[in-house]
Design a protein around this motif. Structure first.
Motif, PDB file in Angstrom:
ATOM      1  N   GLY A 191       0.809  -1.219   0.000  1.00 52.94           N
ATOM      2  CA  GLY A 191       0.000   0.000   0.000  1.00 52.94           C
ATOM      3  C   GLY A 191       0.838   1.263   0.000  1.00 52.94           C
ATOM      4  N   ALA A 192       0.269   2.320  -0.533  1.00 55.12           N
ATOM      5  CA  ALA A 192       0.971   3.590  -0.679  1.00 55.12           C
ATOM      6  C   ALA A 192       1.343   4.182   0.668  1.00 55.12           C
ATOM      7  N   THR A 193       2.481   4.832   0.717  1.00 54.60           N
ATOM      8  CA  THR A 193       2.934   5.577   1.878  1.00 54.60           C
ATOM      9  C   THR A 193       3.261   6.981   1.394  1.00 54.60           C
ATOM     10  N   ASP A 194       2.439   7.944   1.745  1.00 57.87           N
ATOM     11  CA  ASP A 194       2.633   9.319   1.314  1.00 57.87           C
ATOM     12  C   ASP A 194       2.794  10.207   2.535  1.00 57.87           C
ATOM     13  N   LEU A 195       3.616  11.244   2.395  1.00 54.73           N
ATOM     14  CA  LEU A 195       3.759  12.236   3.448  1.00 54.73           C
ATOM     15  C   LEU A 195       2.776  13.356   3.140  1.00 54.73           C
ATOM     16  N   VAL A 196       1.851  13.599   4.070  1.00 55.88           N
ATOM     17  CA  VAL A 196       0.768  14.559   3.857  1.00 55.88           C
ATOM     18  C   VAL A 196       0.782  15.593   4.973  1.00 55.88           C
ATOM     19  N   PHE A 197       0.567  16.852   4.611  1.00 59.11           N
ATOM     20  CA  PHE A 197       0.411  17.944   5.563  1.00 59.11           C
ATOM     21  C   PHE A 197      -1.055  18.346   5.560  1.00 59.11           C
ATOM     22  N   ARG A 198      -1.654  18.416   6.760  1.00 62.37           N
ATOM     23  CA  ARG A 198      -3.050  18.859   6.859  1.00 62.37           C
ATOM     24  C   ARG A 198      -3.085  20.178   7.616  1.00 62.37           C
ATOM     25  N   ARG A 199      -3.631  21.182   6.967  1.00 66.54           N
ATOM     26  CA  ARG A 199      -3.715  22.509   7.572  1.00 66.54           C
ATOM     27  C   ARG A 199      -4.707  22.508   8.732  1.00 66.54           C
ATOM     28  N   SER A 200      -4.332  23.155   9.816  1.00 65.56           N
ATOM     29  CA  SER A 200      -5.218  23.255  10.981  1.00 65.56           C
ATOM     30  C   SER A 200      -6.452  24.096  10.670  1.00 65.56           C
ATOM     31  N   SER A 201      -6.261  25.167   9.919  1.00 68.74           N
ATOM     32  CA  SER A 201      -7.355  26.104   9.672  1.00 68.74           C
ATOM     33  C   SER A 201      -8.440  25.540   8.766  1.00 68.74           C
ATOM     34  N   THR A 202      -8.056  24.871   7.690  1.00 63.95           N
ATOM     35  CA  THR A 202      -9.041  24.412   6.708  1.00 63.95           C
ATOM     36  C   THR A 202      -9.190  22.901   6.665  1.00 63.95           C
ATOM     37  N   LYS A 203      -8.305  22.185   7.352  1.00 62.39           N
ATOM     38  CA  LYS A 203      -8.265  20.714   7.329  1.00 62.39           C
ATOM     39  C   LYS A 203      -7.957  20.177   5.937  1.00 62.39           C
ATOM     40  N   ARG A 204      -7.535  21.050   5.015  1.00 63.42           N
ATOM     41  CA  ARG A 204      -7.176  20.638   3.655  1.00 63.42           C
ATOM     42  C   ARG A 204      -5.857  19.878   3.690  1.00 63.42           C
ATOM     43  N   GLU A 205      -5.802  18.746   2.981  1.00 68.99           N
ATOM     44  CA  GLU A 205      -4.583  17.947   2.909  1.00 68.99           C
ATOM     45  C   GLU A 205      -3.767  18.329   1.688  1.00 68.99           C
ATOM     46  N   VAL A 206      -2.450  18.418   1.886  1.00 70.23           N
ATOM     47  CA  VAL A 206      -1.518  18.694   0.803  1.00 70.23           C
ATOM     48  C   VAL A 206      -0.504  17.559   0.786  1.00 70.23           C
ATOM     49  N   GLU A 207      -0.449  16.824  -0.317  1.00 74.30           N
ATOM     50  CA  GLU A 207       0.519  15.735  -0.442  1.00 74.30           C
ATOM     51  C   GLU A 207       1.897  16.330  -0.691  1.00 74.30           C
ATOM     52  N   LEU A 208       2.834  16.036   0.217  1.00 72.39           N
ATOM     53  CA  LEU A 208       4.181  16.595   0.103  1.00 72.39           C
ATOM     54  C   LEU A 208       5.147  15.663  -0.596  1.00 72.39           C
ATOM     55  N   MET A 209       5.033  14.368  -0.330  1.00 70.88           N
ATOM     56  CA  MET A 209       5.963  13.400  -0.914  1.00 70.88           C
ATOM     57  C   MET A 209       5.259  12.081  -1.161  1.00 70.88           C
ATOM     58  N   THR A 210       5.684  11.403  -2.202  1.00 73.78           N
ATOM     59  CA  THR A 210       5.272  10.033  -2.463  1.00 73.78           C
ATOM     60  C   THR A 210       6.482   9.133  -2.204  1.00 73.78           C
ATOM     61  N   PRO A 211       6.312   7.821  -2.193  1.00 74.02           N
ATOM     62  CA  PRO A 211       7.452   6.932  -1.930  1.00 74.02           C
ATOM     63  C   PRO A 211       8.587   7.053  -2.939  1.00 74.02           C
ATOM     64  N   TRP A 212       8.363   7.687  -4.071  1.00 70.74           N
ATOM     65  CA  TRP A 212       9.390   7.774  -5.111  1.00 70.74           C
ATOM     66  C   TRP A 212      10.148   9.097  -5.064  1.00 70.74           C
ATOM     67  N   ASP A 213       9.769   9.981  -4.151  1.00 69.64           N
ATOM     68  CA  ASP A 213      10.402  11.299  -4.056  1.00 69.64           C
ATOM     69  C   ASP A 213      11.573  11.305  -3.077  1.00 69.64           C
ATOM     70  N   PHE A 214      12.585  12.059  -3.407  1.00 70.00           N
ATOM     71  CA  PHE A 214      13.698  12.367  -2.505  1.00 70.00           C
ATOM     72  C   PHE A 214      13.779  13.882  -2.471  1.00 70.00           C
ATOM     73  N   SER A 215      13.812  14.472  -1.295  1.00 68.35           N
ATOM     74  CA  SER A 215      13.815  15.931  -1.173  1.00 68.35           C
ATOM     75  C   SER A 215      14.936  16.410  -0.270  1.00 68.35           C
ATOM     76  N   LYS A 216      15.431  17.577  -0.565  1.00 70.36           N
ATOM     77  CA  LYS A 216      16.416  18.226   0.290  1.00 70.36           C
ATOM     78  C   LYS A 216      15.755  18.526   1.631  1.00 70.36           C
ATOM     79  N   ALA A 217      16.516  18.367   2.711  1.00 66.19           N
ATOM     80  CA  ALA A 217      15.951  18.607   4.042  1.00 66.19           C
ATOM     81  C   ALA A 217      17.019  19.104   4.994  1.00 66.19           C
TER      82      ALA A 217
END
Length: 75
Positions: free
Chosen positions: A30-56
């Motif tokens: 099953g998919a493993t995604d990193l998701v950010f959910r805003r407190s104000s609107t509860k809207r989810e924003v997908e930040l990363m999928t299992p195939w992404d590598f990001s600077k941190a």
């Protein structure tokens, strides 16, 4: 980069999603995604999928982590 929480120097590196072998055996591919959910609107924003590598950046002092992704940008 300075930590936005405690102002200490942050370590530069890379962040990615990792699924352990036992997790895969127990729960499947099953998919493993990193998701950010805003407190104000509860809207989810997908930040990363299992195939992404990001600077941190990670702060050893307080544990804060900053992830620089290209996905999840507002339209």
């Amino acid at each position: 980069m300075k930590c936005p929480i405690c102002n200490s120097q942050m370590d530069e590196g890379e962040v990615y999603l990792k699924k352990s072998f036992l997790n895969t055996v127990a729960f499947g591919w099953g998919a493993t995604d990193l998701v950010f959910r805003r407190s104000s609107t509860k809207r989810e924003v997908e930040l990363m999928t299992p195939w992404d590598f990001s600077k941190a950046y990670h702060c050893i002092e307080c544990g804060a982590t900053v992830i620089a992704t290209t996905t999840g940008k507002d339209d």
